[in-house]
Write an enzyme that holds these catalytic residues in place. Sequence first.
Site, PDB file in Angstrom:
ATOM      1  N   ASP A   8      53.607 -62.775   7.953  1.00 42.10           N
ATOM      2  CA  ASP A   8      52.725 -63.607   8.945  1.00 42.10           C
ATOM      3  C   ASP A   8      51.584 -64.113   7.812  1.00 42.10           C
ATOM      4  OD1 ASP A   8      50.806 -64.309  11.076  1.00 42.10           O
ATOM      5  OD2 ASP A   8      49.739 -62.543  10.503  1.00 42.10           O
ATOM      6  N   MET A   9      50.754 -64.892   8.064  1.00 42.01           N
ATOM      7  CA  MET A   9      49.917 -65.369   7.148  1.00 42.01           C
ATOM      8  C   MET A   9      48.431 -64.968   7.431  1.00 42.01           C
ATOM      9  SD  MET A   9      51.430 -67.351   4.874  1.00 42.01           S
ATOM     10  CE  MET A   9      50.176 -68.652   4.229  1.00 42.01           C
ATOM     11  N   SER A  43      54.626 -67.833  11.204  1.00 48.46           N
ATOM     12  CA  SER A  43      53.016 -68.091  11.635  1.00 48.46           C
ATOM     13  C   SER A  43      52.947 -68.753  12.933  1.00 48.46           C
ATOM     14  CB  SER A  43      52.402 -68.608  10.636  1.00 48.46           C
ATOM     15  OG  SER A  43      50.970 -68.931  11.157  1.00 48.46           O
ATOM     16  N   ASP A 216      50.024 -58.447  11.580  1.00 51.53           N
ATOM     17  CA  ASP A 216      48.611 -57.741  11.930  1.00 51.53           C
ATOM     18  C   ASP A 216      48.379 -57.877  13.474  1.00 51.53           C
ATOM     19  OD1 ASP A 216      48.166 -60.461  11.492  1.00 51.53           O
ATOM     20  OD2 ASP A 216      45.862 -59.674  11.628  1.00 51.53           O
ATOM     21  N   ASN A 219      51.397 -61.309  18.056  1.00 56.58           N
ATOM     22  CA  ASN A 219      52.304 -62.460  17.974  1.00 56.58           C
ATOM     23  C   ASN A 219      53.421 -62.011  16.874  1.00 56.58           C
ATOM     24  OD1 ASN A 219      50.444 -62.880  15.974  1.00 56.58           O
ATOM     25  ND2 ASN A 219      50.943 -65.220  16.108  1.00 56.58           N
TER      26      ASN A 219
END
Length: 264
Positions: A8-9, A43, A216, A219
């Site tokens: 994830d970003m 993302s 984190d 989603n």
Amino acid sequence: MIKAVAVDMDGTFLNGANTYEHERFDRLFAQMQERGIQFIVASGNQYYQLKSFFPGKEEQITFVSDNGALIFKEQKLAREHHFSSELVNKIISFLVEKSNDLDFVACGIKSSYMLKSANEGFKKFARIYSYEMEEVDSFETLPEDPIVKFALDVAVEKTAEIAERLNQAFEGSITAVTSGHGSIDIIIPGITKGNAIKWLLDEWEIEPNELVAFGDANNDLEMLALTEQSYAMKECSPEVLATAKKQAPSNNESGVLQVLEKLL
């Protein structure tokens, strides 16, 4: 054995200043390339925004954007899912009529769209996540571009309430998920980062437990549930902490890079 890495970003790979340690990552990326390890950026953000973080590496990185609705491999669209035009109109009507103080973005494949009349603060916020953005006079006159997601920015304390209201109003037709920090994404049911990554793993003939995944926010849950090598960031939602098998240091301490250095 590690054959794929998915990150994830926001809140995970990127630090609070919206960047990362480029030289440190470059060394790790070279190792991954040498070993044939696939690197996946997953993302809720737009593809054009995501690839801007990795200049010169766009051909080698696979991008899962818009929470799994779009997959780009070698800078080409490999898979896409979008809402029907009828449902898009219903969602827009609900957001405009039932929540008239709520600004939102309709995310298409070619561009994202927001109202010219939207709050200037919201416009600035939206352009952080969508580099291809058009301002329109009305959502009734959107260009011909399939809509894959809606993105809302709401007061943090109202996030859960608004997401629940949306899920009740469109039960079974949409899924409203929180992506952290007051953001809500309206996505297609069953189309998630996890669903998209599983499709990629099947394409590459990689077993789920040969994937290392980092996230984190909620989603990221389906992505993290895919593999035993899943890492929750130090600052994460309770659901992520319960889903991931391991924990990484904070994104502000380059937690993803720290873990990858040990694993590689």
